[in-house]
Scaffold this active site. Structure first.
Site, PDB file in Angstrom:
ATOM      1  N   GLU A 127       0.850  -1.192   0.000  1.00 30.14           N
ATOM      2  CA  GLU A 127       0.000   0.000   0.000  1.00 30.14           C
ATOM      3  C   GLU A 127       0.890   1.248   0.000  1.00 30.14           C
ATOM      4  O   GLU A 127       1.843   1.300   0.764  1.00 30.14           O
ATOM      5  CB  GLU A 127      -0.903   0.033   1.229  1.00 30.14           C
ATOM      6  CG  GLU A 127      -1.920   1.147   1.130  1.00 30.14           C
ATOM      7  CD  GLU A 127      -2.883   1.205   2.323  1.00 30.14           C
ATOM      8  OE1 GLU A 127      -2.806   0.356   3.218  1.00 30.14           O
ATOM      9  OE2 GLU A 127      -3.695   2.131   2.335  1.00 30.14           O
ATOM     10  N   GLY A 267       3.616   2.286  10.799  1.00 28.82           N
ATOM     11  CA  GLY A 267       3.355   1.453  11.978  1.00 28.82           C
ATOM     12  C   GLY A 267       3.104  -0.011  11.647  1.00 28.82           C
ATOM     13  O   GLY A 267       3.748  -0.896  12.196  1.00 28.82           O
ATOM     14  N   ALA A 268       2.165  -0.251  10.745  1.00 25.14           N
ATOM     15  CA  ALA A 268       1.805  -1.626  10.436  1.00 25.14           C
ATOM     16  C   ALA A 268       0.946  -1.648   9.184  1.00 25.14           C
ATOM     17  O   ALA A 268       0.519  -0.597   8.712  1.00 25.14           O
ATOM     18  CB  ALA A 268       1.027  -2.246  11.593  1.00 25.14           C
ATOM     19  N   GLU A 270      -2.230  -3.917   7.039  1.00 26.25           N
ATOM     20  CA  GLU A 270      -3.332  -4.874   7.217  1.00 26.25           C
ATOM     21  C   GLU A 270      -3.451  -5.925   6.120  1.00 26.25           C
ATOM     22  O   GLU A 270      -4.560  -6.417   5.865  1.00 26.25           O
ATOM     23  CB  GLU A 270      -4.638  -4.088   7.300  1.00 26.25           C
ATOM     24  CG  GLU A 270      -5.098  -3.433   5.982  1.00 26.25           C
ATOM     25  CD  GLU A 270      -4.697  -1.968   5.807  1.00 26.25           C
ATOM     26  OE1 GLU A 270      -3.720  -1.541   6.452  1.00 26.25           O
ATOM     27  OE2 GLU A 270      -5.364  -1.263   5.022  1.00 26.25           O
ATOM     28  N   HIS A 303      -6.430  -1.990  15.226  1.00 28.88           N
ATOM     29  CA  HIS A 303      -6.669  -1.239  13.987  1.00 28.88           C
ATOM     30  C   HIS A 303      -6.453  -2.144  12.767  1.00 28.88           C
ATOM     31  O   HIS A 303      -7.320  -2.224  11.886  1.00 28.88           O
ATOM     32  CB  HIS A 303      -5.743  -0.025  13.953  1.00 28.88           C
ATOM     33  CG  HIS A 303      -5.860   0.808  12.725  1.00 28.88           C
ATOM     34  ND1 HIS A 303      -6.588   1.977  12.679  1.00 28.88           N
ATOM     35  CD2 HIS A 303      -5.341   0.654  11.481  1.00 28.88           C
ATOM     36  CE1 HIS A 303      -6.518   2.493  11.469  1.00 28.88           C
ATOM     37  NE2 HIS A 303      -5.758   1.711  10.720  1.00 28.88           N
ATOM     38  N   GLU A 304      -5.310  -2.807  12.728  1.00 27.88           N
ATOM     39  CA  GLU A 304      -5.018  -3.651  11.556  1.00 27.88           C
ATOM     40  C   GLU A 304      -6.002  -4.804  11.474  1.00 27.88           C
ATOM     41  O   GLU A 304      -6.465  -5.168  10.396  1.00 27.88           O
ATOM     42  CB  GLU A 304      -3.580  -4.179  11.594  1.00 27.88           C
ATOM     43  CG  GLU A 304      -2.490  -3.119  11.728  1.00 27.88           C
ATOM     44  CD  GLU A 304      -2.605  -1.938  10.783  1.00 27.88           C
ATOM     45  OE1 GLU A 304      -3.150  -2.112   9.678  1.00 27.88           O
ATOM     46  OE2 GLU A 304      -2.166  -0.826  11.149  1.00 27.88           O
ATOM     47  N   GLU A 326      -9.649   4.251   6.416  1.00 29.54           N
ATOM     48  CA  GLU A 326      -8.804   4.700   7.528  1.00 29.54           C
ATOM     49  C   GLU A 326      -9.602   5.461   8.591  1.00 29.54           C
ATOM     50  O   GLU A 326      -9.439   5.220   9.779  1.00 29.54           O
ATOM     51  CB  GLU A 326      -7.635   5.539   7.014  1.00 29.54           C
ATOM     52  CG  GLU A 326      -6.647   4.753   6.131  1.00 29.54           C
ATOM     53  CD  GLU A 326      -6.109   3.491   6.790  1.00 29.54           C
ATOM     54  OE1 GLU A 326      -6.272   3.308   8.007  1.00 29.54           O
ATOM     55  OE2 GLU A 326      -5.535   2.650   6.057  1.00 29.54           O
TER      56      GLU A 326
HETATM   57  N1  B3K Z   1      -2.913   0.996   5.687  1.00 28.79           N
HETATM   58  C1  B3K Z   1      -1.610   1.138   6.285  1.00 28.79           C
HETATM   59  C2  B3K Z   1      -0.896   2.382   5.883  1.00 28.79           C
HETATM   60  C3  B3K Z   1      -0.192   2.294   4.606  1.00 28.79           C
HETATM   61  C4  B3K Z   1       0.648   3.503   4.356  1.00 28.79           C
HETATM   62  C5  B3K Z   1       1.229   3.485   3.006  1.00 28.79           C
HETATM   63  N2  B3K Z   1       2.112   4.597   2.747  1.00 28.79           N
HETATM   64  C6  B3K Z   1      -1.663   1.067   7.769  1.00 28.79           C
HETATM   65  C7  B3K Z   1      -2.954   1.394   8.380  1.00 28.79           C
HETATM   66  O1  B3K Z   1      -3.451   2.489   8.311  1.00 28.79           O
HETATM   67  O2  B3K Z   1      -3.532   0.522   8.944  1.00 28.79           O
HETATM   68 ZN    ZN Z   2      -5.391   1.841   8.767  1.00 24.34          ZN
END
Ligand code: B3K
Ligand code: ZN
Length: 879
Positions: A127, A267-268, A270, A303-304, A326
């Site tokens: 992503e 951070g992480a 999904e 969250h993930e 998000e």
């Molecule tokens: N969806 C990912 C974030 C991706 C960032 C890409 N540059 C983490 C999150 O919001 O859960």
């Molecule tokens: Zn997210």
């Protein structure tokens, strides 16, 4: 300088894809000098595409193309064009199989997008647009396909081979190699693809879902981290249960995996069934991680996990809809964290982030709506506006509909759009259809940028017993948007009588059983409300619980604020009143309107410290003075050193005046030896460490001794770090050096702890001088390739150390510009994040603002600037 301007992408240009991909068959051959990726796509024309596309266009980035075959026949170079960022296959039939072989070099991938190596393991981040760095593909979220992935690698170096879904086949190959094949039954966009290959240990558990299915839960980490997975595993199980209970969402695969990697841009992530985490957002033990880290891990794991429904089962049509997944998922994780701990404290933390950082973003050069209408580089749009304001917007829908109708709406949304790629408008529509409410005007929250300002005025007619409240809303201009329309704002209100209780809010004279709190719905530029039957002038409690992400202008007197601090029935607004009081006192010092610190502030803090019957979790928050960043945000033209000076004076005065109370608070909240994560235990640790830091701030000898003992004897990282932070920020140079050395000697082999060691120095007023920051960059434990290290030194210095970063000679800015340019070559995403403090140059008084602008211009002039940094710097310098 860049020769060509990167292209701007517009929402208005959205077209459905010309081709759909039903199935993707991937085979990865992983080697030390690179990886060969065989991809076979089952492609067909999209019946909904208007017109006829002759050619198939696939996205690519940094790929070496080896071959292209269509329906099993290798194509000659005349049948396709490799344009670098696109592969165009000419004159394709309506339905076909396309095989593409590419060669990539994960070992040289420093951008950490696509397939790359971290501490010897292969991992991915796709992503938003990383999949195109792996193979040619229609890299857009509205192309959803079923993936089958075979991973081949050396068995000894990479015993663990993972991808999305279920493992369906495995076996041995020649030359000591092996393979595992994974199949994901759910169609997904390619940004949710993941692959991991490494030498990892497995921590395993099971979760039984509401329908009785057993899910195999797996956390994969490097062997040295095996003892740090329990908290993440517990958090995962709690999240799974919570999502069943609160949203009726059950997990859908048989396995759920989490992998920890050290080098990660955020951070992480999904990825379906295979979440990849930054080590710092998953690994924790009481000895190595502080309370804030434990809470962050719980929230991010949740969250993930929640994305499995809000993001994966129902995904985004295009990246303008990013907040669809998000904003909603942040709202969901906030509800989870509130339920797991103290709801008031969670709300205070979220509102603080909004008011300090998101309001700043919303008023700055990168200001954009929750659903933006254009971008150059999508990575720049993973912002506080998309995430946090997006969550606030969902929260307002929840407030307007109430919990039952909101749940009906979310059920309808998931049911209606399961397996689809949709828009924020589809989300709002589901909420409307389920509730019968018209959210037409409410949609402006998605379309208009900027923070609404509510100007509230009141008067009291004592003869008629009527209290009148007028509320005007105005939304400031933002880049590309002027003359905005009024938004639909839920405004939670209470009115307090002289005895501190909530009065009934009668909207007409003979209203019986009037509630003591109402959510007023603002829809016009100006409203006037009348409240009847009042025998005295009430004190208003406005926007309770931060019911909308707005600024409020009301002429509070200090007496009213102290009254609200003591009596407001809404915990959030008690805290808020204390913050407003402290801000008022600090601002008066900055302006020079007042000579000394108002005694009433001291007395207010004295009562907070001395009354153990108060909610200690709330008290711990109330004792935190407004941050320097928040004071900057409130200023029209911020004088960084004056802000720092005034805040420091208030802290000095409070600590001097309340020395006895602070020592008593320290003793009362002593460590009982157990480490618990309850709101009470967290509050006790916070209180004792706040007391300690205040006392060391004024150079208290006795407290220095207490800090040294605490540092040595602490049974957990919260207390050890609390003591270290207090010492590092104190005038006790020898003690501070000794503690820093000791800490490093003890923890040098643990990267997550070393990151904390870097941060505490980079944020320190005493230790965080520019020279010292340069020394930290030269430290053997510093690593330019590791985003966490970069953030812990450069990010913390520029983002959290106001007094040292904002030097009048501009040296802090020049330093930051240099580091941004250096990082731009290796990791543009990180460079673009780091540059952000400079983009706020308009907010600062001279000489700061002008020097920040100069530093920004030096970044603009760098050779071969990345698209990421280009967009931010150019938008920030635009007249
Ligand atoms: N969806 C990912 C974030 C991706 C960032 C890409 N540059 C983490 C999150 O919001 O859960
Ligand atoms: Zn997210």
């Amino acid at each position: 300088m860049r020769t060509s301007q990167p292209r701007t992408i517009y929402l208005s240009e959205y077209r459905v894809p010309a081709f759909l991909v039903d199935h993707v068959d991937l085979r990865f051959e992983l080697f030390e000098n690179g990886a060969r990726v065989h991809s076979t796509l089952t492609v067909r024309r999209n019946p909904e595409y208007p017109g006829v596309a002759e050619h198939l266009e696939l996205d690519g980035d940094s790929l070496k193309l080896e071959s292209v075959s269509l329906d099993g026949i290798e194509l000659g170079a005349d049948r396709y064009q490799d344009q670098g960022d696109k592969l165009v296959v000419q004159a394709v039939p309506d339905k076909f199989g396309l095989n593409v072989v590419t060669w990539i070099e994960p070992q040289n991938n420093t951008r950490l997008e696509g397939l790359y190596k971290s501490s010897g393991m292969f991992c991915t981040q796709c992503e938003a647009e990383g999949f195109r760095c792996i193979t040619f593909f229609p890299d857009r979220p509205d192309v959803m396909a079923r993936f089958r992935t075979r991973v081949e690698a050396d068995r000894e170096k990479y015993p663990v081979l993972l991808s999305n879904g279920n493992d369906v086949d495995r076996g041995e190959l020649a030359d000591g190699r092996h393979f595992v094949t994974w199949e994901d039954p759910f169609p997904k966009p390619c940004y949710l693809f993941a692959l991991v290959a490494g030498d990892l240990v497995l921590k395993q558990d099971t979760f039984t879902t509401c329908s009785g299915r057993d899910i195999d839960l797996r956390i994969y980490v490097e062997a040295r981290n095996a003892a740090k997975c329990d908290h993440a595993m517990d958090s995962l199980k709690r999240s799974m249960r919570w999502d069943e209970e609160v949203y009726g969402r059950e997990y859908d695969l048989d396995i759920f995996m989490i992998v920890a990697v050290d080098d990660f841009n955020m951070g992480a992530m999904e990825n379906k069934g295979l979440n990849i985490f930054n080590s710092s957002c998953v690994l924790a033990s009481p000895e190595t991680a502080a309370d804030t880290a434990f809470q962050r891990i719980e929230a991010i794991v949740a969250h993930e996990y929640f994305h499995n429904w809000s993001g994966n089962r129902v995904t985004c049509r295009d990246w303008f809809q990013l907040s669809l997944k998000e904003g909603f998922t942040v709202f969901r994780d906030a509800g989870f964290s509130a339920d797991m701990g103290s709801p008031t404290v969670k709300r205070i933390e979220d509102a603080t982030l909004m008011r300090t950082a998101q309001f700043a973003e919303d008023a700055g050069p990168m200001s954009h709506p929750v659903r933006p209408s254009s971008y150059m580089e999508i990575s720049n749009f993973y912002t506080l506006t998309i995430y946090e304001k997006g969550a606030e917007v969902v929260r307002m829908i929840h407030t307007l509909l109430g919990p039952e109708l909101f749940r009906k709406g979310s059920d309808l949304y998931f049911e209606r759009h399961d397996g689809q790629a949709v828009t924020t408008d589809d989300f709002v529509k589901a909420m409307e259809d389920a509730s019968g409410r018209d959210l037409g005007q409410f949609r402006l929250w998605y379309e208009q940028a900027g923070t609404p300002l509510l100007t509230v005025r009141d008067d009291f007619d004592s003869e008629a017993g009527i209290y009148r409240l007028t509320i005007e809303q105005a939304i400031p201009d933002s880049p590309g948007q002027t003359s905005k329309n009024p938004q639909h704002i839920p405004f939670a209100l209470g009115l307090l009588g002289a005895d501190g209780t909530d009065l009934p809010l009668r909207l007409f004279a003979d209203e019986n059983d009037a509630p003591s709190e109402r959510v007023l719905e603002l829809t016009a530029a100006r409203h006037e409300f009348e409240f009847h039957g009042l025998s005295e002038r009430p004190v208003p409690s406005l926007v309770r619980g931060f019911s909308a992400p707005v600024r409020v202008d009301y002429p509070w007197t200090r007496e009213q604020l102290i009254f609200l601090m003591n009596h407001d029935g809404d915990g959030f607004n008690r805290w808020d009143a204390g913050q407003r009081l402290a801000v008022d006192v600090i601002q008066a010092l900055i302006r020079g309107d007042e000579e000394g610190v108002d005694e009433r502030l001291v007395e207010a803090y004295r009562s907070l410290l001395s009354d153990p019957s108060l909610d200690q979790a709330l008290v711990a928050k109330m004792l935190q003075l407004p941050s320097e960043a928040y004071l900057v945000e409130l200023a029209d033209s911020a004088d960084a050193q004056a802000i720092h000076g005034a805040r420091t004076r208030v802290l000095d005065c409070l600590a001097q005046a309340l020395r006895g109370e602070l020592l008593e608070c320290y003793r009362r909240n002593g460590d009982d030896g157990s480490y618990q994560l309850t709101p009470e235990a967290i509050a006790a640790r916070s209180l004792r460490n706040t007391a300690l830091s205040w006392l060391l701030h004024i150079g208290d000898r006795e407290a220095c001794g207490l800090a040294q003992t605490q540092f040595q004897d602490a049974g957990n990282m919260t207390d050890r770090m609390g003591a270290l932070r207090a010492l590092v920020n104190s005038c006790f140079v020898t003690e501070r050096e000794a503690a820093l050395n000791d800490f490093y000697q003890c923890w040098q082999d643990d990267p997550q702890v070393v990151e904390q060691w870097f941060s505490v120095q980079a944020a320190s007023l005493q230790a965080g001088t520019l020279n010292h920051i340069r020394e930290l960059l030269a430290h053997p434990a510093f690593d330019w390739k590791n985003p966490n290290k970069v953030r812990s030194v450069i990010g913390v210095f520029a983002g959290q150390n106001l007094a040292q970063f904002h030097q009048a000679d501009g040296s802090g800015y020049i330093f930051l510009a240099e580091q941004v340019c250096r990082l731009d070559d290796s990791n543009p995403q990180i460079a673009a994040r780091l540059v952000s403090p400079l983009t706020r140059w308009r907010k600062f008084a001279e000489p700061y603002g002008g020097k920040m602008k100069q530093a920004l211009a030096s970044v603009r002039d760098k050779e071969g600037l990345s698209k990421d940094v280009f967009e931010i710097v150019h938008k920030s310098l635009k007249e």
